[in-house]
Design a protein around this motif. Structure first.
Motif, PDB file in Angstrom:
ATOM      1  N   SER A   1      76.458  60.858 -26.566  1.00 30.90           N
ATOM      2  CA  SER A   1      75.930  59.707 -27.157  1.00 30.90           C
ATOM      3  C   SER A   1      76.477  58.710 -27.797  1.00 30.90           C
ATOM      4  O   SER A   1      76.128  57.738 -28.584  1.00 30.90           O
ATOM      5  CB  SER A   1      75.756  60.760 -28.403  1.00 30.90           C
ATOM      6  OG  SER A   1      77.483  61.702 -29.207  1.00 30.90           O
TER       7      SER A   1
ATOM      8  N   GLN B   1      65.358  49.235 -31.090  1.00 31.09           N
ATOM      9  CA  GLN B   1      65.785  48.011 -30.475  1.00 31.09           C
ATOM     10  C   GLN B   1      64.871  46.814 -31.925  1.00 31.09           C
ATOM     11  O   GLN B   1      63.920  46.421 -31.394  1.00 31.09           O
ATOM     12  CB  GLN B   1      65.221  47.521 -29.364  1.00 31.09           C
ATOM     13  CG  GLN B   1      66.352  45.781 -29.241  1.00 31.09           C
ATOM     14  CD  GLN B   1      66.532  45.773 -27.547  1.00 31.09           C
ATOM     15  OE1 GLN B   1      65.220  45.628 -27.166  1.00 31.09           O
ATOM     16  NE2 GLN B   1      67.313  45.010 -27.471  1.00 31.09           N
TER      17      GLN B   1
ATOM     18  N   PHE C   1      62.995  52.511 -27.080  1.00 32.85           N
ATOM     19  CA  PHE C   1      63.220  52.271 -25.134  1.00 32.85           C
ATOM     20  C   PHE C   1      63.485  54.100 -25.281  1.00 32.85           C
ATOM     21  O   PHE C   1      64.107  54.734 -25.606  1.00 32.85           O
ATOM     22  CB  PHE C   1      64.476  51.378 -25.502  1.00 32.85           C
ATOM     23  CG  PHE C   1      64.099  50.683 -25.216  1.00 32.85           C
ATOM     24  CD1 PHE C   1      64.104  49.139 -26.255  1.00 32.85           C
ATOM     25  CD2 PHE C   1      63.159  49.388 -24.107  1.00 32.85           C
ATOM     26  CE1 PHE C   1      63.629  47.528 -25.865  1.00 32.85           C
ATOM     27  CE2 PHE C   1      62.896  48.709 -23.516  1.00 32.85           C
ATOM     28  CZ  PHE C   1      62.935  47.886 -24.852  1.00 32.85           C
TER      29      PHE C   1
ATOM     30  N   MET D   1      70.191  44.052 -33.468  1.00 34.04           N
ATOM     31  CA  MET D   1      70.962  44.206 -33.555  1.00 34.04           C
ATOM     32  C   MET D   1      70.643  45.328 -32.160  1.00 34.04           C
ATOM     33  O   MET D   1      69.920  44.676 -31.574  1.00 34.04           O
ATOM     34  CB  MET D   1      70.127  45.306 -34.686  1.00 34.04           C
ATOM     35  CG  MET D   1      70.051  44.835 -36.229  1.00 34.04           C
ATOM     36  SD  MET D   1      69.641  46.006 -37.504  1.00 34.04           S
ATOM     37  CE  MET D   1      70.733  47.623 -37.408  1.00 34.04           C
ATOM     38  N   GLY D   2      72.371  45.906 -31.595  1.00 32.76           N
ATOM     39  CA  GLY D   2      71.652  46.681 -30.408  1.00 32.76           C
ATOM     40  C   GLY D   2      71.182  47.947 -30.587  1.00 32.76           C
ATOM     41  O   GLY D   2      70.915  48.470 -31.578  1.00 32.76           O
ATOM     42  N   LEU D   3      71.084  48.107 -29.702  1.00 34.67           N
ATOM     43  CA  LEU D   3      70.204  49.846 -29.783  1.00 34.67           C
ATOM     44  C   LEU D   3      70.479  50.496 -30.177  1.00 34.67           C
ATOM     45  O   LEU D   3      71.656  51.150 -30.212  1.00 34.67           O
ATOM     46  CB  LEU D   3      70.095  49.762 -28.168  1.00 34.67           C
ATOM     47  CG  LEU D   3      69.230  49.322 -27.122  1.00 34.67           C
ATOM     48  CD1 LEU D   3      69.094  48.190 -26.990  1.00 34.67           C
ATOM     49  CD2 LEU D   3      68.061  50.271 -25.862  1.00 34.67           C
TER      50      LEU D   3
ATOM     51  N   TYR E   1      68.949  62.434 -28.632  1.00 34.35           N
ATOM     52  CA  TYR E   1      69.119  62.615 -27.089  1.00 34.35           C
ATOM     53  C   TYR E   1      68.895  63.593 -26.855  1.00 34.35           C
ATOM     54  O   TYR E   1      69.468  64.823 -27.659  1.00 34.35           O
ATOM     55  CB  TYR E   1      70.754  61.876 -26.767  1.00 34.35           C
ATOM     56  CG  TYR E   1      71.799  62.631 -27.428  1.00 34.35           C
ATOM     57  CD1 TYR E   1      72.197  62.451 -29.015  1.00 34.35           C
ATOM     58  CD2 TYR E   1      72.151  63.511 -26.554  1.00 34.35           C
ATOM     59  CE1 TYR E   1      72.977  62.887 -28.759  1.00 34.35           C
ATOM     60  CE2 TYR E   1      73.325  63.894 -27.097  1.00 34.35           C
ATOM     61  CZ  TYR E   1      73.771  64.001 -28.213  1.00 34.35           C
ATOM     62  OH  TYR E   1      75.322  64.386 -28.597  1.00 34.35           O
TER      63      TYR E   1
ATOM     64  N   ILE F   1      73.078  42.130 -22.495  1.00 33.92           N
ATOM     65  CA  ILE F   1      74.144  42.957 -23.480  1.00 33.92           C
ATOM     66  C   ILE F   1      75.244  43.778 -23.144  1.00 33.92           C
ATOM     67  O   ILE F   1      75.313  44.631 -22.422  1.00 33.92           O
ATOM     68  CB  ILE F   1      72.612  44.235 -23.375  1.00 33.92           C
ATOM     69  CG1 ILE F   1      71.261  43.549 -24.363  1.00 33.92           C
ATOM     70  CG2 ILE F   1      73.650  45.146 -24.632  1.00 33.92           C
ATOM     71  CD1 ILE F   1      70.693  44.475 -24.563  1.00 33.92           C
TER      72      ILE F   1
ATOM     73  N   PHE G   1      75.814  49.777 -27.887  1.00 34.70           N
ATOM     74  CA  PHE G   1      75.261  48.655 -27.306  1.00 34.70           C
ATOM     75  C   PHE G   1      75.755  47.398 -28.332  1.00 34.70           C
ATOM     76  O   PHE G   1      75.200  47.535 -29.297  1.00 34.70           O
ATOM     77  CB  PHE G   1      74.089  48.702 -27.291  1.00 34.70           C
ATOM     78  CG  PHE G   1      73.378  50.112 -26.230  1.00 34.70           C
ATOM     79  CD1 PHE G   1      73.664  51.404 -26.749  1.00 34.70           C
ATOM     80  CD2 PHE G   1      72.429  49.014 -25.547  1.00 34.70           C
ATOM     81  CE1 PHE G   1      73.327  52.130 -25.889  1.00 34.70           C
ATOM     82  CE2 PHE G   1      71.929  50.476 -24.680  1.00 34.70           C
ATOM     83  CZ  PHE G   1      72.466  51.642 -24.515  1.00 34.70           C
ATOM     84  N   GLY G   2      76.201  45.531 -28.116  1.00 32.38           N
ATOM     85  CA  GLY G   2      76.443  45.082 -28.038  1.00 32.38           C
ATOM     86  C   GLY G   2      74.516  44.664 -28.686  1.00 32.38           C
ATOM     87  O   GLY G   2      73.997  45.048 -28.041  1.00 32.38           O
ATOM     88  N   SER G   3      74.766  43.524 -30.005  1.00 29.23           N
ATOM     89  CA  SER G   3      73.502  42.593 -30.471  1.00 29.23           C
ATOM     90  C   SER G   3      73.303  41.871 -29.245  1.00 29.23           C
ATOM     91  O   SER G   3      71.974  41.507 -29.498  1.00 29.23           O
ATOM     92  CB  SER G   3      73.271  42.459 -31.397  1.00 29.23           C
ATOM     93  OG  SER G   3      74.551  41.468 -31.165  1.00 29.23           O
ATOM     94  N   GLY G   4      73.456  41.725 -28.080  1.00 32.81           N
ATOM     95  CA  GLY G   4      73.211  40.673 -27.440  1.00 32.81           C
ATOM     96  C   GLY G   4      73.084  39.050 -26.723  1.00 32.81           C
ATOM     97  O   GLY G   4      73.855  39.131 -28.516  1.00 32.81           O
TER      98      GLY G   4
ATOM     99  N   LEU H   1      70.767  55.148 -31.224  1.00 35.53           N
ATOM    100  CA  LEU H   1      70.320  56.275 -30.990  1.00 35.53           C
ATOM    101  C   LEU H   1      69.343  56.416 -31.782  1.00 35.53           C
ATOM    102  O   LEU H   1      70.001  57.197 -32.947  1.00 35.53           O
ATOM    103  CB  LEU H   1      70.999  56.898 -29.783  1.00 35.53           C
ATOM    104  CG  LEU H   1      70.877  58.155 -29.387  1.00 35.53           C
ATOM    105  CD1 LEU H   1      70.608  58.301 -28.148  1.00 35.53           C
ATOM    106  CD2 LEU H   1      72.813  58.841 -29.146  1.00 35.53           C
TER     107      LEU H   1
ATOM    108  N   TYR I   1      66.202  55.700 -28.164  1.00 31.42           N
ATOM    109  CA  TYR I   1      66.008  54.934 -28.555  1.00 31.42           C
ATOM    110  C   TYR I   1      65.399  53.452 -29.837  1.00 31.42           C
ATOM    111  O   TYR I   1      64.280  53.644 -28.760  1.00 31.42           O
ATOM    112  CB  TYR I   1      67.301  53.439 -27.859  1.00 31.42           C
ATOM    113  CG  TYR I   1      68.545  54.251 -27.713  1.00 31.42           C
ATOM    114  CD1 TYR I   1      68.953  54.639 -26.422  1.00 31.42           C
ATOM    115  CD2 TYR I   1      69.553  54.213 -27.876  1.00 31.42           C
ATOM    116  CE1 TYR I   1      69.329  54.652 -25.875  1.00 31.42           C
ATOM    117  CE2 TYR I   1      70.448  54.664 -27.140  1.00 31.42           C
ATOM    118  CZ  TYR I   1      70.981  54.839 -26.240  1.00 31.42           C
ATOM    119  OH  TYR I   1      71.766  55.260 -25.275  1.00 31.42           O
TER     120      TYR I   1
ATOM    121  N   TYR J   1      67.264  59.743 -23.465  1.00 35.66           N
ATOM    122  CA  TYR J   1      67.808  59.085 -25.203  1.00 35.66           C
ATOM    123  C   TYR J   1      66.576  58.346 -25.317  1.00 35.66           C
ATOM    124  O   TYR J   1      65.382  58.137 -24.613  1.00 35.66           O
ATOM    125  CB  TYR J   1      68.696  58.406 -24.892  1.00 35.66           C
ATOM    126  CG  TYR J   1      70.253  58.472 -23.949  1.00 35.66           C
ATOM    127  CD1 TYR J   1      69.508  59.166 -22.836  1.00 35.66           C
ATOM    128  CD2 TYR J   1      70.758  59.555 -24.399  1.00 35.66           C
ATOM    129  CE1 TYR J   1      70.809  59.631 -22.153  1.00 35.66           C
ATOM    130  CE2 TYR J   1      71.995  59.567 -24.056  1.00 35.66           C
ATOM    131  CZ  TYR J   1      72.076  59.363 -22.459  1.00 35.66           C
ATOM    132  OH  TYR J   1      73.125  59.457 -21.579  1.00 35.66           O
TER     133      TYR J   1
END
Lengths: 113, 117
Positions: free
Chosen positions: A99, B37, B90, B41-43, B48, A89, A103-106, B45, B35, B33
């Motif tokens: 904040s 998942q 997470f 898709m990315g994590l 926090y 990732i 994040f990318g989706s990996g 938020l 999150y 934080y």
């Protein structure tokens, strides 16, 4: 809009081979870029972190590069091992913001024996 | 050090039920934080906290509440669970990295897999 895009989505390679994963981002103002490894069923673990002034960072067989001008990063894995099978990732953080961590989706990497 | 721990590891809820996820860290980090998942898709938020007694909304806060009564703990509550909240959650904690303009090195827990039926 702040975005992090990774390619490929998935990759299969043979054990012992090298591979390179890509990350493009549009996060602003840029602070740092990280690569994480996430094993199945586990939380992400940091591999490398680079700030604006760094263009390469290594961690064992993992080498990350950063081109802040083109807003691109890559993660190169040398001499892959079965234990490298995981999701990788790319994460980009904005300056002075707890904040604004995008994040990318990996990329899902599978190493075949 | 245990790092970041989360309880429970798995949970199945029925629509409308409530629950609380617990996150604990023993690294004396100020920032914590939550999150979620989801596949492909990315994590993202949820909420926090930048210190004990403080919380703030993240990208997807609707349907969740949080509390940070002690520095080492960060709780995530689901008031009335919905199937859309089926996800892996997470928790992470972080400290500011000196000399990097506010860069935050994050440490993640092992995750909680929640299914809402």
């Amino acid at each position: 809009k702040n975005q992090v895009e990774q390619s490929p989505q998935s990759l299969i390679i043979l054990e012992g081979k090298n591979c390179t994963l890509q990350c493009n981002y549009t996060v602003s103002p840029f602070s740092n870029l990280r690569w994480y490894k996430q094993d199945t069923g586990r939380g992400p673990v940091s591999l490398t972190i680079m700030t604006f002034s760094e263009n390469t960072k290594s961690n064992g067989r993992y080498t990350a590069t950063l081109d802040a001008d083109t807003k691109q990063s890559s993660l190169h894995i040398t001499a892959s091992q079965l234990s490298d099978s995981a999701s990788y990732i790319c994460v980009v953080s904005a300056y002075s913001s707890a904040s604004k961590i995008i994040f990318g989706s990996g990329t899902r990497l599978s190493i075949r024996p | 050090n245990a790092g970041v721990t989360q309880t429970p590891k798995f949970r199945v809820l029925k629509t409308g039920q409530s629950m609380t996820l617990l996150c604990a860290q023993d690294m004396n980090h100020e920032y914590m934080y939550w999150y979620r998942q989801d596949p492909g898709m990315g994590l993202r938020l949820i909420h926090y906290s930048v210190g004990e007694g403080t919380t703030a909304k993240g990208e997807v806060p609707d349907g969740y509440n949080v509390s940070r009564l002690k520095k080492q703990n960060f709780l995530l509550g689901l008031e009335s669970a919905a199937p859309s909240q089926t996800s892996v959650y997470f928790c992470a904690s972080s400290y500011p990295m000196i000399g990097t303009g506010g860069t935050y090195e994050q440490y993640f827990g092992p995750g909680t897999r929640l299914t809402v039926t």
